[in-house]
Design a protein around this motif. Structure first.
Motif, PDB file in Angstrom:
ATOM      1  N   PRO A  79      47.825 -31.417   6.541  1.00 45.64           N
ATOM      2  CA  PRO A  79      48.220 -32.802   6.284  1.00 45.64           C
ATOM      3  C   PRO A  79      49.706 -33.066   6.510  1.00 45.64           C
ATOM      4  N   ASN A  80      49.950 -34.249   7.061  1.00 49.96           N
ATOM      5  CA  ASN A  80      51.294 -34.804   7.313  1.00 49.96           C
ATOM      6  C   ASN A  80      52.005 -34.176   8.502  1.00 49.96           C
ATOM      7  N   LEU A  81      51.447 -33.121   9.084  1.00 51.48           N
ATOM      8  CA  LEU A  81      52.131 -32.503  10.235  1.00 51.48           C
ATOM      9  C   LEU A  81      52.089 -33.412  11.461  1.00 51.48           C
TER      10      LEU A  81
ATOM     11  N   THR B 155      59.359 -37.241  13.379  1.00 49.33           N
ATOM     12  CA  THR B 155      59.638 -38.651  13.048  1.00 49.33           C
ATOM     13  C   THR B 155      60.336 -38.790  11.700  1.00 49.33           C
ATOM     14  N   ARG B 156      60.131 -37.842  10.777  1.00 50.64           N
ATOM     15  CA  ARG B 156      60.720 -37.928   9.428  1.00 50.64           C
ATOM     16  C   ARG B 156      61.183 -36.537   8.990  1.00 50.64           C
ATOM     17  N   GLU B 157      62.118 -36.507   8.034  1.00 45.80           N
ATOM     18  CA  GLU B 157      62.620 -35.268   7.434  1.00 45.80           C
ATOM     19  C   GLU B 157      63.004 -34.196   8.468  1.00 45.80           C
ATOM     20  N   PRO B 158      63.758 -34.584   9.529  1.00 49.12           N
ATOM     21  CA  PRO B 158      64.143 -33.576  10.541  1.00 49.12           C
ATOM     22  C   PRO B 158      65.028 -32.471   9.958  1.00 49.12           C
TER      23      PRO B 158
ATOM     24  N   ILE C 217      64.508 -30.828   7.349  1.00 50.67           N
ATOM     25  CA  ILE C 217      63.634 -29.750   6.852  1.00 50.67           C
ATOM     26  C   ILE C 217      62.751 -29.218   7.977  1.00 50.67           C
ATOM     27  N   TYR C 218      62.137 -30.135   8.741  1.00 51.07           N
ATOM     28  CA  TYR C 218      61.094 -29.708   9.682  1.00 51.07           C
ATOM     29  C   TYR C 218      61.509 -29.747  11.149  1.00 51.07           C
ATOM     30  N   GLY C 219      62.779 -30.161  11.423  1.00 51.09           N
ATOM     31  CA  GLY C 219      63.261 -30.147  12.797  1.00 51.09           C
ATOM     32  C   GLY C 219      62.835 -31.388  13.571  1.00 51.09           C
TER      33      GLY C 219
ATOM     34  N   ILE D 267      47.097 -21.045  11.695  1.00 52.09           N
ATOM     35  CA  ILE D 267      46.966 -22.165  10.767  1.00 52.09           C
ATOM     36  C   ILE D 267      48.258 -22.423  10.006  1.00 52.09           C
ATOM     37  N   ASN D 268      48.682 -23.692  10.031  1.00 51.68           N
ATOM     38  CA  ASN D 268      49.689 -24.164   9.083  1.00 51.68           C
ATOM     39  C   ASN D 268      48.940 -25.123   8.157  1.00 51.68           C
ATOM     40  N   PRO D 269      48.550 -24.635   6.980  1.00 53.30           N
ATOM     41  CA  PRO D 269      47.739 -25.489   6.098  1.00 53.30           C
ATOM     42  C   PRO D 269      48.564 -26.568   5.399  1.00 53.30           C
ATOM     43  N   ALA D 270      49.882 -26.592   5.655  1.00 52.36           N
ATOM     44  CA  ALA D 270      50.810 -27.558   5.032  1.00 52.36           C
ATOM     45  C   ALA D 270      50.627 -27.515   3.515  1.00 52.36           C
ATOM     46  N   ALA D 271      50.561 -28.654   2.850  1.00 53.19           N
ATOM     47  CA  ALA D 271      50.525 -28.627   1.377  1.00 53.19           C
ATOM     48  C   ALA D 271      49.241 -27.988   0.841  1.00 53.19           C
ATOM     49  N   TYR D 272      48.173 -27.952   1.638  1.00 52.37           N
ATOM     50  CA  TYR D 272      46.945 -27.272   1.176  1.00 52.37           C
ATOM     51  C   TYR D 272      47.159 -25.766   0.988  1.00 52.37           C
ATOM     52  N   THR D 273      48.233 -25.256   1.599  1.00 53.55           N
ATOM     53  CA  THR D 273      48.602 -23.851   1.361  1.00 53.55           C
ATOM     54  C   THR D 273      48.610 -23.536  -0.132  1.00 53.55           C
ATOM     55  N   HIS D 274      49.162 -24.491  -0.888  1.00 53.38           N
ATOM     56  CA  HIS D 274      49.471 -24.244  -2.294  1.00 53.38           C
ATOM     57  C   HIS D 274      48.362 -24.693  -3.237  1.00 53.38           C
ATOM     58  N   THR D 275      47.255 -25.183  -2.670  1.00 52.42           N
ATOM     59  CA  THR D 275      46.194 -25.738  -3.525  1.00 52.42           C
ATOM     60  C   THR D 275      44.783 -25.293  -3.151  1.00 52.42           C
TER      61      THR D 275
ATOM     62  N   VAL E 164      51.228 -19.899   9.476  1.00 54.09           N
ATOM     63  CA  VAL E 164      52.582 -20.262   9.912  1.00 54.09           C
ATOM     64  C   VAL E 164      53.128 -21.374   9.035  1.00 54.09           C
ATOM     65  N   HIS E 165      54.422 -21.257   8.682  1.00 51.88           N
ATOM     66  CA  HIS E 165      55.147 -22.357   8.056  1.00 51.88           C
ATOM     67  C   HIS E 165      56.441 -22.565   8.809  1.00 51.88           C
ATOM     68  N   LEU E 166      56.722 -23.828   9.118  1.00 51.26           N
ATOM     69  CA  LEU E 166      57.970 -24.143   9.813  1.00 51.26           C
ATOM     70  C   LEU E 166      59.176 -23.775   8.961  1.00 51.26           C
ATOM     71  N   SER E 167      59.109 -24.131   7.684  1.00 49.63           N
ATOM     72  CA  SER E 167      60.228 -23.894   6.774  1.00 49.63           C
ATOM     73  C   SER E 167      60.025 -22.563   6.045  1.00 49.63           C
ATOM     74  N   ASN E 168      61.126 -22.073   5.467  1.00 48.19           N
ATOM     75  CA  ASN E 168      61.027 -20.870   4.630  1.00 48.19           C
ATOM     76  C   ASN E 168      60.570 -21.306   3.242  1.00 48.19           C
TER      77      ASN E 168
ATOM     78  N   PHE F 145      56.895 -24.207  -6.437  1.00 47.12           N
ATOM     79  CA  PHE F 145      55.448 -24.357  -6.183  1.00 47.12           C
ATOM     80  C   PHE F 145      55.068 -23.974  -4.761  1.00 47.12           C
ATOM     81  N   ARG F 146      56.059 -23.899  -3.846  1.00 49.01           N
ATOM     82  CA  ARG F 146      55.723 -23.528  -2.456  1.00 49.01           C
ATOM     83  C   ARG F 146      55.659 -22.014  -2.259  1.00 49.01           C
ATOM     84  N   ARG F 147      55.999 -21.261  -3.304  1.00 48.34           N
ATOM     85  CA  ARG F 147      56.048 -19.793  -3.133  1.00 48.34           C
ATOM     86  C   ARG F 147      54.680 -19.159  -3.175  1.00 48.34           C
TER      87      ARG F 147
END
Ligand code: CA2
Length: 146
Positions: free
Chosen positions: A11-13, A18-21, A23-25, A74-82, A100-104, A111-113
């Motif tokens: 989600p949101n990828l 377009t937004r938050e460059p 963090i996400y480039g 797979i970059n599950p985005a926020a579903y990674t954590h849920t 894969v995650h773009l950010s560290n 909560f992202r750990r």
């Protein structure tokens, strides 16, 4: 026929570039897909792509990869954590998986750990930006002895 990889974006990828460059480039999702396509082609592989903001659609795509794909990035985005459900789907198909995650994620909010997905992955790449997808395809090719 060429073997195929499935590249799954959570989600949101779709908003990348377009937004938050900060963090996400600035790369767009299509830029990342093109990088995956080129890297896969260098091993004689083809790439299929799915992005969804809906957990069930991601799970349907993962299930459909059984029998059609040789591996999953797979970059599950926020579903990674849920999502125990995405973890279970990846385990069920039994294909090699690179998360894969773009950010560290380990240098951000606590909560992202935690990742529900990592125990179902052969490898995890975080913080390398779009290049992380290239490394993920490289690693799947190595696992496939290509
Ligand atoms: O670093 C990553 O790749 C993440 O998987 C990205 C997720 C985040 O929830 C994970 O903790 C780490 C968020 C993706 C949202 O993407 C956006 C892109 C542009 C603008 C806003 C959000």
């Amino acid at each position: 026929m060429a073997e195929r990889l499935l590249i799954v974006h959570g989600p949101n990828l779709n908003l990348l570039g377009t937004r938050e460059p900060e963090i996400y480039g600035s790369a767009t999702l299509e830029d990342i897909n093109e990088l995956c396509r080129r890297t896969a082609a260098s091993y004689g592989l083809e790439a299929d792509f799915v992005q969804s903001n809906h957990e069930g659609e991601l799970i349907d795509a993962i299930q459909a990869a059984a029998g059609t794909a040789a591996g999953i990035v797979i970059n599950p985005a926020a579903y990674t954590h849920t999502s125990a459900a995405i973890h279970d789907a990846l385990k069920a198909v039994g294909l090699p998986v690179v998360e894969v995650h773009l950010s560290n994620v380990h240098a951000r909010e606590p909560f992202r750990r935690h990742s529900y997905v990592s125990p179902a992955a052969n490898a995890v790449i975080a913080g390398a930006g779009p290049a992380g997808y290239q490394y993920a395809v490289d690693h799947l090719a190595a696992l496939l002895s290509l």
